[in-house]
Design a protein around this motif. Structure first.
Motif, mmCIF file in Angstrom:
data_model
loop_
_atom_site.group_PDB
_atom_site.id
_atom_site.type_symbol
_atom_site.label_atom_id
_atom_site.label_comp_id
_atom_site.label_asym_id
_atom_site.label_seq_id
_atom_site.Cartn_x
_atom_site.Cartn_y
_atom_site.Cartn_z
ATOM 1 N N GLY A 532 0.809 -1.216 0.000
ATOM 2 C CA GLY A 532 0.000 0.000 0.000
ATOM 3 C C GLY A 532 0.838 1.259 0.000
ATOM 4 N N ASN A 533 1.930 1.246 0.783
ATOM 5 C CA ASN A 533 2.825 2.404 0.812
ATOM 6 C C ASN A 533 3.526 2.612 -0.527
ATOM 7 N N LEU A 534 3.931 1.497 -1.158
ATOM 8 C CA LEU A 534 4.575 1.601 -2.464
ATOM 9 C C LEU A 534 3.639 2.206 -3.501
ATOM 10 N N VAL A 535 2.369 1.768 -3.453
ATOM 11 C CA VAL A 535 1.385 2.288 -4.410
ATOM 12 C C VAL A 535 1.235 3.795 -4.229
ATOM 13 N N GLU A 536 1.126 4.240 -2.983
ATOM 14 C CA GLU A 536 0.959 5.668 -2.722
ATOM 15 C C GLU A 536 2.175 6.468 -3.185
ATOM 16 N N GLN A 537 3.382 5.904 -3.003
ATOM 17 C CA GLN A 537 4.595 6.625 -3.364
ATOM 18 C C GLN A 537 4.819 6.661 -4.875
ATOM 19 N N SER A 538 4.391 5.598 -5.580
ATOM 20 C CA SER A 538 4.750 5.460 -6.991
ATOM 21 C C SER A 538 3.709 6.032 -7.949
ATOM 22 N N LEU A 539 2.424 5.978 -7.584
ATOM 23 C CA LEU A 539 1.401 6.446 -8.512
ATOM 24 C C LEU A 539 1.494 7.961 -8.718
ATOM 25 N N GLY A 540 1.290 8.387 -9.938
ATOM 26 C CA GLY A 540 1.340 9.800 -10.264
ATOM 27 C C GLY A 540 2.698 10.274 -10.730
ATOM 28 N N HIS A 554 -2.526 -2.068 -22.268
ATOM 29 C CA HIS A 554 -3.625 -2.560 -23.094
ATOM 30 C C HIS A 554 -3.199 -3.685 -24.025
ATOM 31 N N ARG A 555 -1.915 -4.066 -23.955
ATOM 32 C CA ARG A 555 -1.452 -5.234 -24.709
ATOM 33 C C ARG A 555 -1.445 -6.484 -23.842
ATOM 34 N N SER A 556 -1.860 -6.359 -22.602
ATOM 35 C CA SER A 556 -1.779 -7.451 -21.630
ATOM 36 C C SER A 556 -3.078 -8.250 -21.636
ATOM 37 N N LEU A 557 -3.030 -9.453 -22.198
ATOM 38 C CA LEU A 557 -4.217 -10.325 -22.303
ATOM 39 C C LEU A 557 -5.434 -9.529 -22.778
ATOM 40 N N PRO A 558 -5.344 -8.876 -23.914
ATOM 41 C CA PRO A 558 -6.464 -8.012 -24.353
ATOM 42 C C PRO A 558 -7.751 -8.781 -24.637
ATOM 43 N N GLU A 559 -7.631 -10.108 -24.831
ATOM 44 C CA GLU A 559 -8.837 -10.892 -25.126
ATOM 45 C C GLU A 559 -9.617 -11.253 -23.869
ATOM 46 N N HIS A 560 -9.015 -11.060 -22.691
ATOM 47 C CA HIS A 560 -9.702 -11.421 -21.446
ATOM 48 C C HIS A 560 -10.561 -10.254 -20.965
ATOM 49 N N PRO A 561 -11.794 -10.524 -20.547
ATOM 50 C CA PRO A 561 -12.700 -9.446 -20.097
ATOM 51 C C PRO A 561 -12.123 -8.608 -18.958
ATOM 52 N N ALA A 562 -11.296 -9.217 -18.111
ATOM 53 C CA ALA A 562 -10.753 -8.485 -16.964
ATOM 54 C C ALA A 562 -9.879 -7.317 -17.389
ATOM 55 N N PHE A 563 -9.294 -7.398 -18.598
ATOM 56 C CA PHE A 563 -8.402 -6.338 -19.044
ATOM 57 C C PHE A 563 -8.983 -5.574 -20.233
ATOM 58 N N GLN A 564 -10.310 -5.639 -20.327
ATOM 59 C CA GLN A 564 -11.027 -4.827 -21.306
ATOM 60 C C GLN A 564 -11.737 -3.661 -20.627
ATOM 61 N N ASN A 565 -11.463 -3.471 -19.352
ATOM 62 C CA ASN A 565 -12.066 -2.356 -18.609
ATOM 63 C C ASN A 565 -11.040 -1.806 -17.630
ATOM 64 N N GLU A 566 -11.380 -0.685 -17.002
ATOM 65 C CA GLU A 566 -10.417 0.040 -16.171
ATOM 66 C C GLU A 566 -10.081 -0.694 -14.875
ATOM 67 N N THR A 567 -10.963 -1.579 -14.405
ATOM 68 C CA THR A 567 -10.695 -2.290 -13.151
ATOM 69 C C THR A 567 -9.413 -3.106 -13.244
ATOM 70 N N GLY A 568 -9.332 -3.979 -14.277
ATOM 71 C CA GLY A 568 -8.138 -4.797 -14.442
ATOM 72 C C GLY A 568 -6.918 -3.982 -14.831
ATOM 73 N N ILE A 569 -7.116 -2.988 -15.709
ATOM 74 C CA ILE A 569 -5.998 -2.160 -16.151
ATOM 75 C C ILE A 569 -5.402 -1.385 -14.975
ATOM 76 N N ALA A 570 -6.252 -0.860 -14.112
ATOM 77 C CA ALA A 570 -5.774 -0.086 -12.960
ATOM 78 C C ALA A 570 -4.989 -0.964 -11.992
ATOM 79 N N ALA A 571 -5.477 -2.183 -11.745
ATOM 80 C CA ALA A 571 -4.762 -3.103 -10.860
ATOM 81 C C ALA A 571 -3.395 -3.455 -11.439
ATOM 82 N N LEU A 572 -3.359 -3.720 -12.753
ATOM 83 C CA LEU A 572 -2.102 -4.044 -13.422
ATOM 84 C C LEU A 572 -1.127 -2.871 -13.336
ATOM 85 N N ARG A 573 -1.642 -1.651 -13.538
ATOM 86 C CA ARG A 573 -0.794 -0.458 -13.458
ATOM 87 C C ARG A 573 -0.185 -0.323 -12.062
#
Length: 635
Positions: A532-540, A554-573
Motif C-alpha cells: 500500500g505504501n509503495l502504491v501511494e509513493q509510486s502512482l502519479g 492494453h497489450r496485456s491479455l487483451p482478449e480477457h474481459p478483466a483487461f477490457q475495462n479500467e478495473t483490471g488495467i488499474a490493478a495491473l498499473r
C-alpha cells in the motif's frame, strides 16, 4: 609487520615521532604519546588523537624507515603494535641486510635492493597466510610457488586451488596440473621433454559443462570462442566442477552486476577468496535454489537426520538445513519428501528424551497444530541452540498475531499471513480476510481486493457442466492431499504434488498454491502495509518506466474481459508501477505485464505483487534484468 615501501617526504611529520634506534640506512621510531609518562603537551595530544581514531585509521605506535643518507625522502618498511614486534624486524634487518649493503656503490641501488627484499618478505608472508587457510598448507605453498614460477602472473593473481588431471589433445591425454586462480584457468604439463601451458581467462569461457566421450565417461569441457578443451581423471570431479562454476560466475557477475557482492561481502575482495569460500557459496546457492528461498537467506548448518513422515508411517532419511529464517528438510531419495518451515510459523523447538528407538530427537511445533519429529541428529545441542536463537530473533522482528476458525476445530488453522482458512462447499480453502487485513484495507483502500476471475469470467469452448465436473475432481484430489500431507506452507512436499500440478491446478486454488509453493506468502506476512505504501509513493510519477508500462497495459491479455475495462488495467498499473519503484535496478521489462496479468486473475492485488517479487528476484533472478542476461528487453 612488513610494509610495501613507498617514498614519503617527511619533514613536519617527524615531530610526531621519536627516534629510538638508528643506523646508516634504517631508523626505528616510536610515535609520541605512546610509552611516555605524560608531561609533554605534544605527546598527550598525539596520544589522544590516536585513541579516538577508528581502528582502521589508527597509526601503529612503532615503525622502521629506510633512510638513504643525504636524502629527505624516507620509506616506511615495517610497523609494529609493540616494541617486541618492531625489535624482531630490526634484528632481522641487522642480521640479514646491513652487512650486505656495504657492497653497493650507488645509493639508488641500495634503496632498490632493500625495497625488493621487503616486497619479497611481504609476498612470502602472504603465501604463508594463504597456505594456512587451506587443508594441506605445505602442499598448497609448494603448488603456489610452482604456479607463480610457471605462469608469471602479477602478485594480485591469487591461486584458489589446484588439481592433478589430464588435458586431452585430440585422442592423446596430457597428464599435468590444473591451477584455478581468481581470473584464470591454467594447465601445465611436462611430458617426454614437451612442455604444455594453457592460460584461459574466465571471461573468455563461453560454456562450462560435464560431458563424456568414447574413452571416458565423465569429463569437464571448457569452450571458448576458438577452442574446446576436455579435462578428466580428477579424483573428485564434482568438487572441481563446482569450484569452476563458482569462479566463472563470480567473474561474470563482477563484470555485469555488483548486486551479488552487496549480499556476499566475502566476494568483494578477490585476493581474499579461498576454496572454502567458494564451496560455502555453492552450498548456499544450492540451498536457496532447491527450496526457492530469498537471495539474502544465509545457510548456517546442515546435518544428517531422519524425519517422521506420517503418510509413510516411518522415518525418512535425509538432511536438515538451518538458515536465517527457515528450517528445511530434503530426503536422500529425490522427490520422496521435502519440507520448508519458516521460523515465523514455528511455535517451539524442543529436545526430547534420547532412547534407542528415537536417538537424539527434537520436535518442531508450528502454528497450524502440526509437529515435526527429527531424530539421529549428531550435534543436537549446538543445532537446537542456534535454532532457538534465530527463532527468538525472527519473532522479535516480525511478531505474528493469529487466531483459529471457530467453525471446525479439527480443520482449524491460524490466521495464516493475514488470511484464515474456512470450509467451503468442496471442503477446504476458501480464503477470508482477517481483522488485520481489514484494518490495512481501510487505511489504504484498494479498488479491487479480489482475484479478477472472481468477477470477470471468460467464455470457453467447454460446456459449463463438463468444466465444473473436471474442476470438482481436481479440487477433491487436492483436498485429499491436504488432509494427508498438510495444507500450509509447511506441508510435506512429495512426488504426488508434481503429479497433481501436471494434471492442472484448479482455478479456485491457483492463487493460494502459487503463494505457498513460491513462498511469496512469507514476504506477504513479513511486510504488512508495504505494498500500500509503495502504491501511494509510486502512482502519479512520470518517467521512462511509467511510460513503458502505460504503453503495454492494453497489450496485456487483451482478449480477457478483466483487461477490457479500467478495473483490471488499474490493478495491473499499480502492481507494475509499485514493483518498478521497489526495484529500480530492474524497473520494468517487457513480458512482465503478461506475467502480472495472469497473477492478477487468480490472486489478490497485494498477493500478485509478492508473487511477481518471488518470480523476478528468486525463481528467475537473471531473467528480468536490465543487463538482458536472460533475454527480455528491459528499460
Amino acid at each position: 609487520m612488513w610494509l610495501k615501501p613507498e617514498e614519503v617526504l617527511l619533514k613536519n611529520a617527524l615531530k610526531l615521532w621519536v627516534t629510538q634506534k638508528s643506523s646508516c640506512y634504517f631508523v626505528l621510531q616510536r610515535r609520541r604519546g605512546h610509552g611516555e609518562g605524560g608531561g609533554r603537551l605534544t605527546g598527550r595530544l598525539v596520544g589522544a588523537l590516536d585513541a579516538v581514531l577508528d581502528s582502521s585509521a589508527r597509526v601503529a605506535p612503532f615503525r622502521i624507515l629506510l633512510q638513504v643518507p643525504g636524502s629527505q625522502v624516507y620509506s616506511p618498511i615495517a610497523c609494529g603494535a609493540t616494541l617486541e614486534e618492531i625489535n624482531r624486524h630490526w634484528d632481522w634487518l641487522e642480521q640479514n641486510l646491513l652487512h650486505t649493503l656495504s657492497v653497493f656503490d650507488n645509493k639508488e641501488d641500495i634503496a632498490s635492493f632493500v625495497k625488493g627484499k621487503v616486497k619479497a618478505l611481504i609476498a612470502e608472508e602472504t603465501s604463508s597466510r594463504l597456505a594456512e587457510q587451506e587443508e594441506e598448507p605445505e602442499k598448497f605453498r609448494e603448488a603456489l610457488v610452482k604456479f607463480e614460477a610457471r605462469f608469471n602472473f602479477p602478485e594480485a593473481e591469487k591461486l584458489v586451488t589446484y588439481y592433478s588431471c589430464c588435458c586431452w589433445k585430440g585422442r592423446v591425454p596430457r597428464q599435468g596440473w590444473l591451477y584455478l586462480s581468481i581470473n584464470h584457468l591454467c594447465f601445465y604439463s611436462f611430458f617426454l621433454g614437451k612442455e604444455l601451458k594453457l592460460v584461459i581467462p574466465w571471461v573468455d569461457i563461453q560454456k562450462l559443462e560435464r560431458t563424456s566421450n568414447v574413452f571416458l565417461t565423465d569429463t569437464i569441457r571448457i569452450t571458448t570462442q576458438n577452442k574446446e578443451r576436455d579435462f578428466s581423471t580428477f579424483l573428485n570431479l564434482d568438487e572441481v566442477f563446482k569450484i569452476m562454476e563458482q569462479l566463472a560466475d563470480v567473474t561474470l557477475r563482477r563484470l555485469l552486476d555488483n548486486e551479488v557482492f552487496d549480499l556476499d561481502p566475502d566476494l568483494q575482495e578477490p585476493s581474499q577468496i579461498t576454496k572454502r569460500d567458494l564451496e560455502a557459496r555453492a552450498q548456499n546457492e544450492f540451498f536457496r535454489a532447491f527450496f526457492r528461498l530469498p537471495r539474502k537467506e544465509k545457510l548456517h548448518a546442515v546435518a544428517d537426520c531422519s524425519l517422521w513422515t506420517p503418510f509413510s508411517r516411518c522415518h525418512t532419511a535425509g538432511r536438515i538445513f538451518s538458515s536465517d529464517s527457515y528450517i528445511c528438510f530434503a530426503s536422500r531419495e529425490d522427490g520422496c519428501c521435502n519440507v520448508v518451515l519458516p521460523l515465523r510459523e514455528v511455535v517451539s523447538i524442543e529436545k526430547m528424551e534420547d532412547t534407542s528407538l528415537l536417538p537424539n530427537p527434537i520436535i518442531v511445533s508450528i502454528r497450524s497444530k502440526m509437529a515435526f519429529q527429527f531424530i539421529e541428529l549428531k550435534d543436537r545441542e549446538n543445532l537446537v541452540e542456534g535454532l532457538l536463537l534465530r527463532l527468538k530473533q525472527v519473532h522479535a522482528n516480525h511478531p505474528v498475531h493469529y487466531e483459529t476458525s471457530p467453525s471446525d476445530d479439527d480443520m482449524a488453522s491460524p490466521v495464516f499471513y493475514s488470511t484464515s482458512i474456512c470450509t467451503d462447499k468442496f471442503g477446504d480453502l476458501e480464503m477470508v480476510s482477517s481483522q488485520s487485513s481489514k484494518e490495512r484495507e481501510e487505511k489504504s483502500p484498494l479498488p479491487h481486493p479480489e482475484p479478477l476471475t472472481a468477477v470477470f469470467q471468460q467464455s470457453g469452448s467447454q460446456s459449463p457442466d463438463s468444466h465444473l465436473s473436471r474442476e470438482q475432481i481436481k479440487i477433491s484430489l487436492w483436498n485429499d492431499h491436504f488432509v494427508e500431507y498438510g495444507r500450509t506452507v509447511c506441508m510435506f512436499r512429495t512426488e504426488k504434488i508434481r503429479k497433481l500440478v501436471a494434471m492442472g491446478i484448479p482455478e479456485s486454488l491457483r492463487g493460494r498454491l502459487w503463494l505457498l509453493f513460491s513462498d511469496a506468502v512469507t514476504d506477504l506476512a513479513s511486510h504488512p502495509g508495504y505494498y500500500g505504501n509503495l502504491v501511494e509513493q509510486s502512482l502519479g510519477r512520470c518517467c521512462l518506466v511509467t511510460e513503458e508500462i502505460e504503453r503495454d497495459l492494453h497489450r496485456s491479455l487483451p482478449e480477457h474481459p478483466a483487461f477490457q475495462n479500467e478495473t483490471g488495467i488499474a490493478a495491473l498499473r499499480r502492481v507494475l508501477t509499485a514493483y518498478a519503484h521497489r526495484n529500480p535496478k530492474i524497473g520494468y521489462c517487457q513480458s512482465m505485464n503478461i506475467l502480472t496479468s495472469v497473477l492478477l486473475l487468480y490472486a489478490k492485488e497485494e498477493e500478485a505483487f509478492w508473487l511477481l517479487v518471488a518470480v523476478c528476484e528468486r525463481m528467475l533472478p537473471d531473467y528480468f534484468n536490465h543487463r538482458v542476461i536472460g533475454g527480455p528487453v528491459c528499460i
